[in-house]
Design a protein around this motif. Structure first.
Motif, PDB file in Angstrom:
ATOM      1  N   ALA A   1      43.827 -35.410  37.133  1.00 35.80           N
ATOM      2  CA  ALA A   1      44.255 -34.519  38.220  1.00 35.80           C
ATOM      3  C   ALA A   1      44.423 -33.090  37.742  1.00 35.80           C
ATOM      4  CB  ALA A   1      45.573 -35.014  38.821  1.00 35.80           C
ATOM      5  N   VAL A   2      44.401 -32.170  38.707  1.00 35.73           N
ATOM      6  CA  VAL A   2      44.774 -30.772  38.496  1.00 35.73           C
ATOM      7  C   VAL A   2      46.137 -30.592  39.149  1.00 35.73           C
ATOM      8  CG1 VAL A   2      44.184 -28.364  38.913  1.00 35.73           C
ATOM      9  CG2 VAL A   2      42.364 -30.046  38.531  1.00 35.73           C
ATOM     10  N   ILE A   3      47.133 -30.177  38.360  1.00 31.15           N
ATOM     11  CA  ILE A   3      48.520 -30.144  38.824  1.00 31.15           C
ATOM     12  C   ILE A   3      49.133 -28.780  38.525  1.00 31.15           C
ATOM     13  CG2 ILE A   3      50.796 -31.221  38.619  1.00 31.15           C
ATOM     14  CD1 ILE A   3      49.365 -33.728  37.535  1.00 31.15           C
ATOM     15  N   ASP A   4      49.700 -28.143  39.528  1.00 27.39           N
ATOM     16  CA  ASP A   4      50.402 -26.878  39.339  1.00 27.39           C
ATOM     17  C   ASP A   4      51.879 -27.132  39.062  1.00 27.39           C
ATOM     18  OD1 ASP A   4      48.259 -25.170  39.625  1.00 27.39           O
ATOM     19  OD2 ASP A   4      48.535 -24.889  41.775  1.00 27.39           O
ATOM     20  N   VAL A   5      52.429 -26.333  38.158  1.00 27.48           N
ATOM     21  CA  VAL A   5      53.868 -26.356  37.890  1.00 27.48           C
ATOM     22  C   VAL A   5      54.489 -25.251  38.734  1.00 27.48           C
ATOM     23  CG1 VAL A   5      55.673 -26.175  36.145  1.00 27.48           C
ATOM     24  CG2 VAL A   5      53.448 -27.165  35.538  1.00 27.48           C
ATOM     25  N   THR A   6      55.333 -25.621  39.683  1.00 22.66           N
ATOM     26  CA  THR A   6      55.909 -24.656  40.614  1.00 22.66           C
ATOM     27  C   THR A   6      57.433 -24.762  40.584  1.00 22.66           C
ATOM     28  OG1 THR A   6      56.141 -26.018  42.614  1.00 22.66           O
ATOM     29  CG2 THR A   6      53.931 -25.199  42.098  1.00 22.66           C
ATOM     30  N   PRO A   7      58.146 -23.771  41.121  1.00 17.46           N
ATOM     31  CA  PRO A   7      59.607 -23.860  41.193  1.00 17.46           C
ATOM     32  C   PRO A   7      60.092 -25.070  41.984  1.00 17.46           C
ATOM     33  CG  PRO A   7      58.883 -21.605  41.581  1.00 17.46           C
ATOM     34  CD  PRO A   7      57.655 -22.449  41.571  1.00 17.46           C
ATOM     35  N   ALA A   8      59.248 -25.589  42.876  1.00 15.67           N
ATOM     36  CA  ALA A   8      59.615 -26.748  43.683  1.00 15.67           C
ATOM     37  C   ALA A   8      59.194 -28.068  43.050  1.00 15.67           C
ATOM     38  CB  ALA A   8      58.999 -26.631  45.073  1.00 15.67           C
ATOM     39  N   GLY A   9      58.609 -28.003  41.847  1.00 17.83           N
ATOM     40  CA  GLY A   9      58.159 -29.216  41.176  1.00 17.83           C
ATOM     41  C   GLY A   9      56.655 -29.228  40.957  1.00 17.83           C
ATOM     42  N   LEU A  10      56.137 -30.396  40.603  1.00 18.80           N
ATOM     43  CA  LEU A  10      54.719 -30.539  40.292  1.00 18.80           C
ATOM     44  C   LEU A  10      53.920 -30.793  41.568  1.00 18.80           C
ATOM     45  CD1 LEU A  10      54.851 -32.708  37.040  1.00 18.80           C
ATOM     46  CD2 LEU A  10      54.772 -30.217  37.274  1.00 18.80           C
ATOM     47  N   VAL A  11      52.879 -29.976  41.764  1.00 25.59           N
ATOM     48  CA  VAL A  11      52.057 -30.062  42.978  1.00 25.59           C
ATOM     49  C   VAL A  11      50.626 -30.406  42.559  1.00 25.59           C
ATOM     50  CG1 VAL A  11      51.197 -28.854  45.008  1.00 25.59           C
ATOM     51  CG2 VAL A  11      53.503 -28.370  44.149  1.00 25.59           C
ATOM     52  N   VAL A  12      50.126 -31.530  43.040  1.00 21.77           N
ATOM     53  CA  VAL A  12      48.770 -31.966  42.728  1.00 21.77           C
ATOM     54  C   VAL A  12      47.789 -31.242  43.649  1.00 21.77           C
ATOM     55  CG1 VAL A  12      47.200 -33.929  42.552  1.00 21.77           C
ATOM     56  CG2 VAL A  12      49.635 -34.225  42.007  1.00 21.77           C
ATOM     57  N   ARG A  13      46.880 -30.484  43.038  1.00 24.52           N
ATOM     58  CA  ARG A  13      45.897 -29.723  43.805  1.00 24.52           C
ATOM     59  C   ARG A  13      44.573 -30.457  43.955  1.00 24.52           C
ATOM     60  NH1 ARG A  13      49.071 -26.259  46.462  1.00 24.52           N
ATOM     61  NH2 ARG A  13      50.219 -24.880  45.071  1.00 24.52           N
ATOM     62  N   GLU A  14      44.294 -31.363  42.990  1.00 28.01           N
ATOM     63  CA  GLU A  14      42.996 -32.024  43.007  1.00 28.01           C
ATOM     64  C   GLU A  14      43.095 -33.331  42.234  1.00 28.01           C
ATOM     65  OE1 GLU A  14      38.447 -31.013  41.455  1.00 28.01           O
ATOM     66  OE2 GLU A  14      39.950 -29.427  41.627  1.00 28.01           O
ATOM     67  N   LEU A  15      42.479 -34.376  42.774  1.00 22.89           N
ATOM     68  CA  LEU A  15      42.354 -35.648  42.063  1.00 22.89           C
ATOM     69  C   LEU A  15      41.000 -35.686  41.381  1.00 22.89           C
ATOM     70  CD1 LEU A  15      43.767 -38.053  44.797  1.00 22.89           C
ATOM     71  CD2 LEU A  15      44.946 -37.245  42.744  1.00 22.89           C
ATOM     72  N   LEU A  16      40.976 -36.118  40.138  1.00 20.20           N
ATOM     73  CA  LEU A  16      39.740 -36.196  39.367  1.00 20.20           C
ATOM     74  C   LEU A  16      39.396 -37.662  39.107  1.00 20.20           C
ATOM     75  CD1 LEU A  16      40.500 -33.323  36.814  1.00 20.20           C
ATOM     76  CD2 LEU A  16      39.304 -33.170  39.014  1.00 20.20           C
ATOM     77  N   GLY A  17      38.122 -37.932  38.829  1.00 21.37           N
ATOM     78  CA  GLY A  17      37.728 -39.321  38.709  1.00 21.37           C
ATOM     79  C   GLY A  17      37.817 -39.984  40.079  1.00 21.37           C
ATOM     80  N   ASP A  18      38.238 -41.243  40.116  1.00 19.15           N
ATOM     81  CA  ASP A  18      38.330 -41.942  41.403  1.00 19.15           C
ATOM     82  C   ASP A  18      39.740 -42.470  41.662  1.00 19.15           C
ATOM     83  OD1 ASP A  18      38.511 -43.991  39.578  1.00 19.15           O
ATOM     84  OD2 ASP A  18      36.831 -45.157  40.370  1.00 19.15           O
TER      85      ASP A  18
END
Length: 221
Positions: free
Chosen positions: A180-197
Motif C-alpha cells: 500500500a501507499v500510506i500517508d502519515v497525517t495528524p489524524a493518523g495513517l491514511v491509505v491512498r492506494e492498495l498495491l498488489g491484490d
C-alpha cells in the motif's frame, strides 16, 4: 492470508512516478537505490549521494563500472552530464540545511505518528552507527519510506510505537510498502492506494494500527 505483494522493482517504479520534475532527491541505502533505474526520462531529477555526489545516474552496464564512482552504499553508479563531486562535509551541509526536496529511506519500523527506526535492530552484530540517515530524516523537506510491509516472520513494520532505536521522530510523510501507499497525517495513517491484490480488510488485518482509507489515483501531494 492469500494476497500478492509488489516486487521490489515494481515498488521502485511506483515511487519513481511520484518524484516531481526538478526535485533534488537522496535515495537511501538498500531498497531505495533501485528507484534510480525507473526515473522517467522526461523529468530532470537531481540525485544526491551523501558521500559527495550530485547528478548521479543509473547503475552502469556490466563491465563498465568505475571503482572510484560509487554511491553511499558502495554500489557503482554513473554521473549524468553536469553532475559534480564535493567534500563529504559539504554533502552533509546540503542534507542538514534543508536543500533536499525528497529523501527515500528504508525502514525496520515506522510508527503511526511517523517515527522512523531504520539503522539498528539492537541485536548483537548490528550496524554500529546511524550514519547519515538521521541527518536525512530531519533535513529533507519530504521524507518517504520504501519497505516491505511485513518481516520474514510475518510481523508488520508499521507499528503503534517503534521498539528499535529511533532514527528520527515524526519525520515520515509517506510510506510505500509492497502492499500500500500510506500517508502519515495528524489524524493518523491514511491509505491512498492498495498495491498488489490486497483488499482493505486484509490490509487492516495485517497492520496493527488503525487505518483510514481514502483511495486515489497515483497522486503526489
Amino acid at each position: 492470508m492469500d494476497f500478492t505483494r509488489l516486487s521490489h522493482d515494481a515498488l521502485a517504479a511506483r515511487i519513481a512516478q511520484d518524484i516531481p520534475d526538478g526535485a533534488y532527491v537522496n535515495l537511501g541505502i538498500g531498497l531505495p537505490t533501485r528507484i534510480v533505474n525507473f526515473l522517467p526520462a522526461n523529468k530532470d531529477i537531481f540525485l544526491h549521494s551523501e558521500n559527495g555526489l550530485l547528478g548521479m545516474g543509473p547503475a552502469p552496464e556490466p563491465g563498465r563500472e568505475d571503482p572510484e564512482l560509487i554511491n553511499a552504499g558502495k554500489q557503482p553508479v554513473t554521473l549524468l552530464p553536469g553532475g559534480c563531486f564535493f567534500h563529504h562535509g559539504d554533502s552533509f551541509a546540503m542534507m542538514r540545511g534543508g536543500h533536499l526536496d525528497i529523501c527515500v529511506l528504508g525502514a525496520y519500523q515506522v510508527s503511526e505518528r511517523g517515527d522512523l527506526a531504520n539503522w539498528s535492530t539492537g541485536q548483537p552484530g548490528a550496524i554500529p552507527a546511524v550514519g547519515g540517515a538521521m541527518d536525512l530524516a530531519i533535513g529533507a523537506r519530504r521524507v518517504l519510506v520504501m519497505t516491505e510491509h511485513l518481516t520474514r516472520g510475518g510481523e508488520c513494520k508499521i507499528v503503534p510505537h517503534c521498539s528499535y532505536p529511533l532514527t528520527g521522530i515524526a519525520c515520515i510523510h509517506r510510506i510505500y510498502s509492497d502492499l500500500a501507499v500510506i500517508d502519515v497525517t495528524p489524524a493518523g495513517l491514511v491509505v491512498r492506494e492498495l498495491l498488489g491484490d490486497i483488499s482493505e480488510e486484509q490490509l487492516q488485518q495485517v497492520t496493527p494500527v488503525a487505518l483510514t482509507f481514502a483511495l486515489q489515483e497515483h497522486a503526489y501531494e
